[in-house]
Enzyme design. Structure first.
Site, PDB file in Angstrom:
ATOM      1  N   GLU A 168       7.062 -15.705  26.152  1.00 37.03           N
ATOM      2  CA  GLU A 168       6.669 -15.877  24.754  1.00 37.03           C
ATOM      3  C   GLU A 168       5.668 -17.011  24.597  1.00 37.03           C
ATOM      4  O   GLU A 168       5.686 -17.981  25.357  1.00 37.03           O
ATOM      5  CB  GLU A 168       7.905 -16.175  23.897  1.00 37.03           C
ATOM      6  CG  GLU A 168       8.783 -14.960  23.672  1.00 37.03           C
ATOM      7  CD  GLU A 168       9.873 -15.237  22.651  1.00 37.03           C
ATOM      8  OE1 GLU A 168       9.717 -16.129  21.797  1.00 37.03           O
ATOM      9  OE2 GLU A 168      10.900 -14.528  22.732  1.00 37.03           O
ATOM     10  N   HIS A 169       4.826 -16.856  23.594  1.00 35.30           N
ATOM     11  CA  HIS A 169       3.836 -17.868  23.208  1.00 35.30           C
ATOM     12  C   HIS A 169       2.841 -18.164  24.337  1.00 35.30           C
ATOM     13  O   HIS A 169       2.303 -19.263  24.420  1.00 35.30           O
ATOM     14  CB  HIS A 169       4.519 -19.157  22.736  1.00 35.30           C
ATOM     15  CG  HIS A 169       5.611 -18.911  21.737  1.00 35.30           C
ATOM     16  ND1 HIS A 169       5.359 -18.444  20.473  1.00 35.30           N
ATOM     17  CD2 HIS A 169       6.951 -19.025  21.847  1.00 35.30           C
ATOM     18  CE1 HIS A 169       6.511 -18.290  19.829  1.00 35.30           C
ATOM     19  NE2 HIS A 169       7.488 -18.634  20.645  1.00 35.30           N
ATOM     20  N   ARG A 170       2.662 -17.193  25.228  1.00 39.78           N
ATOM     21  CA  ARG A 170       1.743 -17.312  26.358  1.00 39.78           C
ATOM     22  C   ARG A 170       2.126 -18.454  27.319  1.00 39.78           C
ATOM     23  O   ARG A 170       1.299 -19.007  28.024  1.00 39.78           O
ATOM     24  CB  ARG A 170       0.298 -17.452  25.876  1.00 39.78           C
ATOM     25  CG  ARG A 170      -0.086 -16.276  24.956  1.00 39.78           C
ATOM     26  CD  ARG A 170      -1.532 -16.118  24.716  1.00 39.78           C
ATOM     27  NE  ARG A 170      -2.324 -15.864  25.897  1.00 39.78           N
ATOM     28  CZ  ARG A 170      -2.409 -14.698  26.551  1.00 39.78           C
ATOM     29  NH1 ARG A 170      -1.713 -13.675  26.143  1.00 39.78           N
ATOM     30  NH2 ARG A 170      -3.194 -14.577  27.591  1.00 39.78           N
ATOM     31  N   LEU A 171       3.411 -18.789  27.338  1.00 39.98           N
ATOM     32  CA  LEU A 171       3.925 -19.806  28.259  1.00 39.98           C
ATOM     33  C   LEU A 171       4.396 -19.104  29.537  1.00 39.98           C
ATOM     34  O   LEU A 171       5.550 -19.205  29.947  1.00 39.98           O
ATOM     35  CB  LEU A 171       5.059 -20.593  27.598  1.00 39.98           C
ATOM     36  CG  LEU A 171       4.705 -21.268  26.264  1.00 39.98           C
ATOM     37  CD1 LEU A 171       5.927 -21.929  25.646  1.00 39.98           C
ATOM     38  CD2 LEU A 171       3.578 -22.274  26.464  1.00 39.98           C
TER      39      LEU A 171
END
Length: 191
Positions: A168-171
């Site tokens: 998620e959230h490009r993490l």
């Protein structure tokens, strides 16, 4: 797990269970003698600790690139799993026995198509290709279809692996494996 081959096997097994089409599809990146890159999808037809194998017409652009510059990169992307694996390494030809065995396992129509196709060459019409196919089919009517001399395989021996997992959230989670003698070292990369 610090063995990239075992991790690949685990992820590939999961992909074979979840991907609707062609879980063995991989993007193959090559570069010609001048360094011009080229990218296309091919199918993984075998893998082990010596590398990843695919087959092609030896007159194709990919084969010409690999003869001029025997290095390549692969990308497996499994959207349903939100994962990808990148592999880069040296390329070598498979031996005739391996190419013969795989060719014999193909459907008869695929075998005939390998004879009929002048892969990557300009084609004036689909009818021309189908006429070539019909000629080859007639030539081998009632016989086994031998492997064409212009058709074989390549093996990419990994010198680098990267395993990427979507978060998620490009993490994202990125693991890289590099050879260290007879073993592999593992590290992480920023997303």
């Amino acid at each position: 797990m610090t063995d990239p081959f075992a991790l690949f096997d685990t992820w590939f097994t999961e992909a074979r269970e979840t991907e609707i089409n062609d879980s063995n599809a991989m993007a193959l990146a090559t570069a010609d003698a001048s360094g011009m890159p080229s990218l296309r999808m091919v199918l993984l037809k075998g893998h082990d600790r010596q590398g990843f194998v695919f087959y092609t017409n030896l007159g194709s652009n990919k084969a010409s690139d690999l003869k001029a510059n025997p290095q390549a990169a692969l990308l497996f992307h499994w959207k349903s799993l939100r994962r990808q694996i990148r592999v880069a390494g040296q390329v070598s030809s498979v031996d005739d026995a391996a190419a013969d065995a795989y060719f014999a396992s193909r459907s008869r129509d695929s075998q005939l198509g390998a004879w009929a196709s002048l892969q990557s060459e300009p084609l004036d019409s689909r009818d021309t290709f189908m006429a070539r196919y019909d000629e080859v089919r007639a030539r081998y009517d009632g016989q086994d279809v031998p492997r064409p001399p212009h058709w074989s395989g390549f093996r990419i021996a990994p010198q680098r692996f990267e395993f990427w997992e979507d978060r998620e959230h490009r993490l994202h989670h990125r693991r890289v494996f590099l050879p260290d003698g007879d073993a592999w070292t593992e590290g992480l990369l920023y997303p």
